[in-house]
Design a protein around this motif. Structure first.
Motif, mmCIF file in Angstrom:
data_model
loop_
_atom_site.group_PDB
_atom_site.id
_atom_site.type_symbol
_atom_site.label_atom_id
_atom_site.label_comp_id
_atom_site.label_asym_id
_atom_site.label_seq_id
_atom_site.Cartn_x
_atom_site.Cartn_y
_atom_site.Cartn_z
ATOM 1 N N ALA A 143 17.909 18.093 8.009
ATOM 2 C CA ALA A 143 16.657 18.804 7.762
ATOM 3 C C ALA A 143 15.804 18.149 6.686
ATOM 4 N N GLU A 144 16.305 17.116 6.061
ATOM 5 C CA GLU A 144 15.522 16.410 5.060
ATOM 6 C C GLU A 144 14.457 15.554 5.747
ATOM 7 N N PRO A 145 13.321 15.288 5.100
ATOM 8 C CA PRO A 145 12.203 14.570 5.745
ATOM 9 C C PRO A 145 12.560 13.184 6.264
ATOM 10 N N GLU A 146 13.549 12.528 5.669
ATOM 11 C CA GLU A 146 13.926 11.184 6.111
ATOM 12 C C GLU A 146 14.462 11.168 7.543
ATOM 13 N N SER A 147 14.837 12.343 8.039
ATOM 14 C CA SER A 147 15.443 12.427 9.369
ATOM 15 C C SER A 147 14.493 12.967 10.429
ATOM 16 N N GLY A 148 13.213 13.057 10.123
ATOM 17 C CA GLY A 148 12.273 13.534 11.118
ATOM 18 C C GLY A 148 11.454 14.700 10.605
ATOM 19 N N ASP A 149 10.541 15.161 11.447
ATOM 20 C CA ASP A 149 9.618 16.223 11.066
ATOM 21 C C ASP A 149 10.020 17.587 11.614
ATOM 22 N N LEU A 150 10.689 17.588 12.763
ATOM 23 C CA LEU A 150 10.978 18.837 13.455
ATOM 24 C C LEU A 150 12.343 18.722 14.114
ATOM 25 N N LEU A 151 13.160 19.756 13.945
ATOM 26 C CA LEU A 151 14.487 19.792 14.552
ATOM 27 C C LEU A 151 14.522 20.850 15.642
ATOM 28 N N VAL A 152 14.968 20.475 16.844
ATOM 29 C CA VAL A 152 15.240 21.458 17.891
ATOM 30 C C VAL A 152 16.679 21.906 17.672
ATOM 31 N N THR A 153 16.832 23.080 17.081
ATOM 32 C CA THR A 153 18.159 23.554 16.699
ATOM 33 C C THR A 153 18.747 24.550 17.692
ATOM 34 N N PHE A 154 18.025 24.784 18.786
ATOM 35 C CA PHE A 154 18.600 25.540 19.901
ATOM 36 C C PHE A 154 17.949 25.073 21.186
ATOM 37 N N GLU A 155 18.765 24.789 22.180
ATOM 38 C CA GLU A 155 18.316 24.601 23.559
ATOM 39 C C GLU A 155 19.399 25.188 24.453
ATOM 40 N N GLY A 156 19.055 26.265 25.128
ATOM 41 C CA GLY A 156 20.049 26.935 25.955
ATOM 42 C C GLY A 156 19.466 28.146 26.641
ATOM 43 N N SER A 157 20.342 28.942 27.229
ATOM 44 C CA SER A 157 19.916 30.090 28.031
ATOM 45 C C SER A 157 19.546 31.285 27.158
ATOM 46 N N TRP A 158 18.799 32.200 27.761
ATOM 47 C CA TRP A 158 18.418 33.439 27.082
ATOM 48 C C TRP A 158 19.658 34.222 26.670
ATOM 49 N N ARG A 159 20.661 34.256 27.521
ATOM 50 C CA ARG A 159 21.894 34.970 27.171
ATOM 51 C C ARG A 159 22.518 34.384 25.909
ATOM 52 N N GLU A 160 22.570 33.058 25.820
ATOM 53 C CA GLU A 160 23.129 32.414 24.628
ATOM 54 C C GLU A 160 22.247 32.643 23.402
ATOM 55 N N TYR A 161 20.947 32.648 23.626
ATOM 56 C CA TYR A 161 20.029 32.753 22.495
ATOM 57 C C TYR A 161 20.142 34.106 21.800
ATOM 58 N N GLN A 162 20.393 35.131 22.567
ATOM 59 C CA GLN A 162 20.501 36.465 21.965
ATOM 60 C C GLN A 162 21.677 36.568 21.003
ATOM 61 N N ALA A 163 22.669 35.681 21.147
ATOM 62 C CA ALA A 163 23.840 35.714 20.272
ATOM 63 C C ALA A 163 23.758 34.669 19.155
ATOM 64 N N LEU A 164 22.622 33.971 19.039
ATOM 65 C CA LEU A 164 22.506 32.895 18.060
ATOM 66 C C LEU A 164 22.598 33.429 16.637
ATOM 67 N N ALA A 165 23.437 32.783 15.831
ATOM 68 C CA ALA A 165 23.537 33.087 14.398
ATOM 69 C C ALA A 165 22.988 31.907 13.616
ATOM 70 N N LEU A 166 22.092 32.170 12.691
ATOM 71 C CA LEU A 166 21.467 31.104 11.916
ATOM 72 C C LEU A 166 22.342 30.726 10.726
#
Length: 238
Positions: A143-166
């Motif tokens: 998450a530091e700037p040296e590694s890019g500007d934006l992180l896609v930290t979830f890609e998956g189904s709606w069912r999986e997303y509802q259970a996502l813990a940050l």
């Protein structure tokens, strides 16, 4: 009917412009106020040569003020640096992309130096936005700037997303550092998906009804291509 979204859209539109021109037109019509960027994926990358249909579609999006991110597969850090950079440069030369989407990004600490080197190369090549498509929460150092500007930290189904813990570390960074991509979202839950992306502190996201090998052949909720727009099947996404 359009559906509300809580975040600006980062749109992985993985369908050929000649197969579903209405989808491309709908994204361009939405403008940069709604669309943060479009991921341009010709053939799991820029392809072997310029594609005239993608050249025209890219020009239309650029004219509409929407940034373009060239899709580049990094194979979880296994693709050589030179091959990844070559794809990035072809995207910029052929389609005028202003950023890069490094997909299938590794998430472990051992790969950090590799992705920081890629980010440096991308910025040296003129990329204004560097996105790392981890698809899950990586080690916090990404998450530091040296590694890019934006992180896609979830890609998956709606069912999986509802259970996502940050993870707790995400709270130390602004929402503008994160993007969530959600597929298989039922139409009745479109508004809920947009609200959940926002509550998960992701400033950018995309929720689509699509499923299968390439759910990103469908338009995200929040855009509308008209009642006669075809449902298309496109190339595989990474």
């Amino acid at each position: 009917m359009t559906h509300p979204v809580a975040a600006r859209l980062l749109v992985p539109l993985y369908v050929h412009p000649e197969v579903d021109p209405a989808a491309w037109q709908a994204v361009a019509a939405a403008g940069p106020q709604l669309v943060r960027a479009v991921v341009l994926n010709v053939a799991n990358g820029p392809g072997p040569a310029p594609d005239p249909a993608f050249e025209r579609a890219a020009a239309d999006l650029t004219a509409a003020g929407i940034p373009l991110l060239g899709y580049v597969d990094t194979d979880y850090g296994r693709r050589p640096h030179a091959a990844v950079v070559a794809d990035l440069l072809n995207h910029r030369q052929w389609y005028g992309t202003t950023g890069v989407y490094f997909d299938q990004a590794a998430a472990h600490t051992a790969a950090l130096a590799h992705y920081r080197r890629l980010t440096t190369a991308a910025r040296a090549a003129g990329c204004e936005t560097v996105v790392l498509g981890h698809g899950l929460h990586p080690e916090p150092a990404f998450a530091e700037p040296e590694s890019g500007d934006l992180l896609v930290t979830f890609e998956g189904s709606w069912r999986e997303y509802q259970a996502l813990a940050l993870p707790l570390w995400t709270g130390h960074h602004p929402a503008e550092r994160f993007c969530h991509l959600v597929y298989e979202v039922p139409t009745a839950r479109a508004g809920s998906a947009g609200a959940l992306i926002g509550s998960h502190r992701a400033a950018f996201g995309c929720a689509v009804p699509g499923s299968g090998a390439n759910p990103w052949a469908t338009l995200p909720y929040g855009l509308h291509a008209g009642p006669d727009a075809p449902s298309a099947t496109a190339r595989r996404h990474g």
